[in-house]
Scaffold this motif. Structure first.
Motif, mmCIF file in Angstrom:
data_model
loop_
_atom_site.group_PDB
_atom_site.id
_atom_site.type_symbol
_atom_site.label_atom_id
_atom_site.label_comp_id
_atom_site.label_asym_id
_atom_site.label_seq_id
_atom_site.Cartn_x
_atom_site.Cartn_y
_atom_site.Cartn_z
ATOM 1 N N PHE A 88 0.810 -1.215 0.000
ATOM 2 C CA PHE A 88 0.000 0.000 0.000
ATOM 3 C C PHE A 88 0.847 1.270 0.000
ATOM 4 O O PHE A 88 0.448 2.291 -0.557
ATOM 5 N N GLU A 89 1.999 1.253 0.641
ATOM 6 C CA GLU A 89 2.817 2.459 0.778
ATOM 7 C C GLU A 89 3.966 2.543 -0.221
ATOM 8 O O GLU A 89 4.774 3.468 -0.143
ATOM 9 N N ALA A 90 4.062 1.641 -1.156
ATOM 10 C CA ALA A 90 5.170 1.644 -2.116
ATOM 11 C C ALA A 90 5.208 2.935 -2.923
ATOM 12 O O ALA A 90 6.280 3.532 -3.111
ATOM 13 N N ALA A 91 4.072 3.391 -3.412
ATOM 14 C CA ALA A 91 4.045 4.624 -4.208
ATOM 15 C C ALA A 91 4.457 5.827 -3.365
ATOM 16 O O ALA A 91 5.155 6.724 -3.846
ATOM 17 N N SER A 92 4.050 5.856 -2.102
ATOM 18 C CA SER A 92 4.440 6.963 -1.225
ATOM 19 C C SER A 92 5.944 6.967 -0.981
ATOM 20 O O SER A 92 6.577 8.029 -0.951
ATOM 21 N N LEU A 93 6.529 5.780 -0.806
ATOM 22 C CA LEU A 93 7.986 5.701 -0.649
ATOM 23 C C LEU A 93 8.695 6.169 -1.914
ATOM 24 O O LEU A 93 9.729 6.848 -1.849
ATOM 25 N N TRP A 94 8.157 5.811 -3.054
ATOM 26 C CA TRP A 94 8.745 6.224 -4.327
ATOM 27 C C TRP A 94 8.663 7.746 -4.475
ATOM 28 O O TRP A 94 9.642 8.405 -4.828
ATOM 29 N N ARG A 95 7.509 8.330 -4.184
ATOM 30 C CA ARG A 95 7.366 9.793 -4.275
ATOM 31 C C ARG A 95 8.264 10.498 -3.268
ATOM 32 O O ARG A 95 8.834 11.550 -3.551
ATOM 33 N N TRP A 96 8.401 9.916 -2.073
ATOM 34 C CA TRP A 96 9.268 10.510 -1.059
ATOM 35 C C TRP A 96 10.718 10.522 -1.540
ATOM 36 O O TRP A 96 11.421 11.515 -1.386
ATOM 37 N N THR A 97 11.160 9.422 -2.128
ATOM 38 C CA THR A 97 12.531 9.351 -2.637
ATOM 39 C C THR A 97 12.740 10.349 -3.771
ATOM 40 O O THR A 97 13.767 11.026 -3.831
ATOM 41 N N VAL A 98 11.774 10.451 -4.651
ATOM 42 C CA VAL A 98 11.889 11.397 -5.769
ATOM 43 C C VAL A 98 11.960 12.826 -5.241
ATOM 44 O O VAL A 98 12.752 13.640 -5.715
ATOM 45 N N SER A 99 11.153 13.153 -4.236
ATOM 46 C CA SER A 99 11.183 14.514 -3.691
ATOM 47 C C SER A 99 12.488 14.804 -2.953
ATOM 48 O O SER A 99 12.946 15.943 -2.921
ATOM 49 N N ARG A 100 13.110 13.785 -2.369
ATOM 50 C CA ARG A 100 14.402 13.975 -1.719
ATOM 51 C C ARG A 100 15.489 14.323 -2.727
ATOM 52 O O ARG A 100 16.464 14.994 -2.384
ATOM 53 N N HIS A 101 15.331 13.867 -3.950
ATOM 54 C CA HIS A 101 16.298 14.170 -5.004
ATOM 55 C C HIS A 101 15.953 15.469 -5.717
ATOM 56 O O HIS A 101 16.391 15.703 -6.834
#
Length: 175
Positions: A88-101
């Protein structure tokens, strides 16, 4: 219908249109392969910090359950719930990583698949199509909503003034 968020790398003084091949379309919702193969899914998408966190939480959960001497069924249920959370949280982790970059979110697109989402996004975003569609993507999200002054549409005009019911003053009267 799935919802995709569109992310673009922050360009160093260049036009974002020059890096369109690097845009990321991240589907919101449950990711089955992240549920089944959590660590491999994180590694495939190069979410290294999330992978380290996943492994740390998984090992911590396994050690805690072993120290509590819980049964095999409870361990399986706990690990299944952890995998379900990952799905369920995979997309949120992906968006979080993208925003960190330091990538920025450009838009939200609703489409059946990623290819259709790309097509819809670039149709709206193309410079030769600006102002030609009835799309609301050019509206400043912090501004008040646009008015609908469309001739012949009943919803575009406010209702006529009538007596107001309750403790409100009469329309046009003194306050």
């Amino acid at each position: 219908m799935p919802v995709y968020t569109v992310h673009a790398p922050v360009a160093d003084g260049t036009e974002p249109r020059s890096v369109t091949d690097r845009f990321a379309f991240i589907r919101d919702g449950f990711h089955f392969w992240a549920f089944v193969f959590g660590p491999l899914w994180l590694a495939w998408h190069r979410l290294w910090l999330a992978l380290i966190g996943y492994i740390a939480v998984w090992v911590g959960l396994a050690v805690a359950l072993a120290q509590l001497h819980v049964g095999g069924g409870t361990r399986f249920a706990a690990m299944l719930l952890f995998a379900l959370l990952m799905g369920f949280e995979a997309a949120s982790l992906w968006r979080w990583t993208v925003s960190r970059h330091k990538w920025r979110q450009l838009d939200v697109v609703v489409a059946d698949d990623e290819e259709t989402a790309e097509r819809r996004f670039f149709d709206r975003w193309a410079p030769d199509r600006q102002g030609l569609s009835d799309d609301q993507s050019g509206i400043d999200r912090g501004a008040p909503p646009p008015t609908r002054d469309i001739p012949g549409q009943t919803f575009s005009r406010p209702p006529p003034h009538r007596d107001i019911i309750g403790l409100f003053p009469q329309p046009g009267g003194s306050h």
